[in-house]
Scaffold this active site. Structure first.
Site, PDB file in Angstrom:
ATOM      1  N   HIS A  17      -4.874  10.789  15.721  1.00 49.78           N
ATOM      2  CA  HIS A  17      -5.731   9.682  16.172  1.00 49.78           C
ATOM      3  C   HIS A  17      -6.482  10.096  17.437  1.00 49.78           C
ATOM      4  O   HIS A  17      -7.671   9.828  17.591  1.00 49.78           O
ATOM      5  CB  HIS A  17      -4.885   8.448  16.544  1.00 49.78           C
ATOM      6  CG  HIS A  17      -4.213   7.769  15.402  1.00 49.78           C
ATOM      7  ND1 HIS A  17      -2.874   7.449  15.425  1.00 49.78           N
ATOM      8  CD2 HIS A  17      -4.683   7.310  14.217  1.00 49.78           C
ATOM      9  CE1 HIS A  17      -2.558   6.823  14.304  1.00 49.78           C
ATOM     10  NE2 HIS A  17      -3.633   6.737  13.543  1.00 49.78           N
ATOM     11  N   LYS A  41       1.706  -2.985   5.434  1.00 47.54           N
ATOM     12  CA  LYS A  41       2.761  -2.289   6.180  1.00 47.54           C
ATOM     13  C   LYS A  41       3.466  -3.254   7.126  1.00 47.54           C
ATOM     14  O   LYS A  41       2.855  -4.190   7.637  1.00 47.54           O
ATOM     15  CB  LYS A  41       2.150  -1.162   7.030  1.00 47.54           C
ATOM     16  CG  LYS A  41       1.417  -0.089   6.248  1.00 47.54           C
ATOM     17  CD  LYS A  41       0.818   0.925   7.232  1.00 47.54           C
ATOM     18  CE  LYS A  41      -0.085   1.924   6.530  1.00 47.54           C
ATOM     19  NZ  LYS A  41      -0.842   2.733   7.497  1.00 47.54           N
ATOM     20  N   ARG A  90      -8.245  12.560   6.315  1.00 46.93           N
ATOM     21  CA  ARG A  90      -7.468  13.808   6.185  1.00 46.93           C
ATOM     22  C   ARG A  90      -7.578  14.419   4.807  1.00 46.93           C
ATOM     23  O   ARG A  90      -7.292  15.601   4.621  1.00 46.93           O
ATOM     24  CB  ARG A  90      -5.978  13.528   6.477  1.00 46.93           C
ATOM     25  CG  ARG A  90      -5.695  13.066   7.889  1.00 46.93           C
ATOM     26  CD  ARG A  90      -4.331  12.431   7.983  1.00 46.93           C
ATOM     27  NE  ARG A  90      -4.304  11.202   7.185  1.00 46.93           N
ATOM     28  CZ  ARG A  90      -3.296  10.340   7.147  1.00 46.93           C
ATOM     29  NH1 ARG A  90      -2.209  10.591   7.846  1.00 46.93           N
ATOM     30  NH2 ARG A  90      -3.362   9.254   6.406  1.00 46.93           N
ATOM     31  N   SER A 128       1.418   8.506  11.306  1.00 38.79           N
ATOM     32  CA  SER A 128       2.329   7.702  12.130  1.00 38.79           C
ATOM     33  C   SER A 128       3.725   7.698  11.525  1.00 38.79           C
ATOM     34  O   SER A 128       4.732   7.685  12.250  1.00 38.79           O
ATOM     35  CB  SER A 128       1.802   6.265  12.269  1.00 38.79           C
ATOM     36  OG  SER A 128       0.616   6.254  13.032  1.00 38.79           O
TER      37      SER A 128
HETATM   38  O1  PNS Z   1      -3.872   2.739  10.521  1.00 34.43           O
HETATM   39  P1  PNS Z   1      -4.068   2.024   9.217  1.00 34.43           P
HETATM   40  O2  PNS Z   1      -2.803   1.300   8.797  1.00 34.43           O
HETATM   41  O3  PNS Z   1      -4.592   2.909   8.134  1.00 34.43           O
HETATM   42  O4  PNS Z   1      -5.197   0.906   9.506  1.00 34.43           O
HETATM   43  C1  PNS Z   1      -5.649   0.066   8.471  1.00 34.43           C
HETATM   44  C2  PNS Z   1      -6.502  -1.071   9.062  1.00 34.43           C
HETATM   45  C3  PNS Z   1      -5.675  -1.896  10.049  1.00 34.43           C
HETATM   46  C4  PNS Z   1      -7.713  -0.486   9.766  1.00 34.43           C
HETATM   47  C5  PNS Z   1      -6.953  -1.952   7.861  1.00 34.43           C
HETATM   48  O5  PNS Z   1      -5.825  -2.449   7.200  1.00 34.43           O
HETATM   49  C6  PNS Z   1      -7.871  -3.089   8.291  1.00 34.43           C
HETATM   50  O6  PNS Z   1      -9.059  -2.877   8.500  1.00 34.43           O
HETATM   51  N1  PNS Z   1      -7.289  -4.287   8.458  1.00 34.43           N
HETATM   52  C7  PNS Z   1      -8.029  -5.426   8.949  1.00 34.43           C
HETATM   53  C8  PNS Z   1      -8.217  -6.505   7.903  1.00 34.43           C
HETATM   54  C9  PNS Z   1      -9.631  -6.495   7.375  1.00 34.43           C
HETATM   55  O7  PNS Z   1     -10.610  -6.586   8.101  1.00 34.43           O
HETATM   56  N2  PNS Z   1      -9.752  -6.379   6.037  1.00 34.43           N
HETATM   57  C10 PNS Z   1     -11.035  -6.327   5.369  1.00 34.43           C
HETATM   58  C11 PNS Z   1     -11.585  -4.913   5.251  1.00 34.43           C
HETATM   59  S1  PNS Z   1     -10.813  -4.002   3.999  1.00 34.43           S
END
Ligand code: PNS
Length: 162
Positions: A17, A41, A90, A128
């Site tokens: 990150h 998650k 990745r 993570s």
């Molecule tokens: O680190 P991660 O778990 O891959 O992050 C995922 C994250 C938090 C960026 C994703 O789940 C997200 O954007 N959540 C916010 C909810 C949202 O806006 N959803 C609509 C777009 S798909």
């Protein structure tokens, strides 16, 4: 002013990150790190712990700010006046996932574009999940996390909070 948001669970923030954060800080005038909930998650660290690790890690970068957000990412980006989302990729699976989310986020907030930065080779295997295993088995955390974030974890360990 070019404003970008780098969202994630950051459970915890990793060196992978951090590489993306540093590159985004070079590309954009202002970068907001948005610690969110991923609906698929169950985070290990509390929102406050994830924010504390991110804030500590980003402290040397003057144009980077970390915040918590519980709503839709597109709404956060709109509130911060961001034109860009930044994500690290990745592999092909990450790309497929991010491509779909980029389309949704752009439909929720027209003009909000997603910039995908390929992971550097040394961080291709970082996640993570892997870092949580290293924390669990007391491995040297500085190999996997920003030093300042690792210090947070060690402090919580000593307090018996982790
Ligand atoms: O680190 P991660 O778990 O891959 O992050 C995922 C994250 C938090 C960026 C994703 O789940 C997200 O954007 N959540 C916010 C909810 C949202 O806006 N959803 C609509 C777009 S798909």
């Amino acid at each position: 002013m070019r404003i970008a948001v780098f969202p994630g669970s950051f459970d915890p923030v990793t060196l992978g990150h951090m590489d993306v954060i540093e590159r985004a800080a070079q590309l954009f005038d202002r970068v907001y790190l948005c610690a969110m909930a991923n609906g698929e998650k169950h985070p290990t660290f509390t929102p406050e712990q994830r924010l504390a690790m991110l804030t500590a890690a980003a402290a040397p970068l003057p144009n980077v700010t970390a915040e918590l957000w519980t709503g839709l990412l597109a709404d956060y980006a709109r509130e911060r006046g961001a034109q860009y989302l930044v994500k690290g990729v990745r592999n092909g699976a990450d790309f497929d996932n991010e491509f779909g989310m980029a389309v949704i986020n752009r439909s929720l907030c027209p003009g909000l574009d997603t910039v995908l930065l390929p992971a550097r080779p040394e961080y291709l295997h970082f996640s993570s999940t892997m870092v949580r295993e290293m924390i669990k088995y007391h491995r040297p955390l500085e190999k996997y996390m920003p030093r300042a974030a690792a210090e947070c974890v060690k402090g919580w360990d000593q307090d018996g909070k982790q």
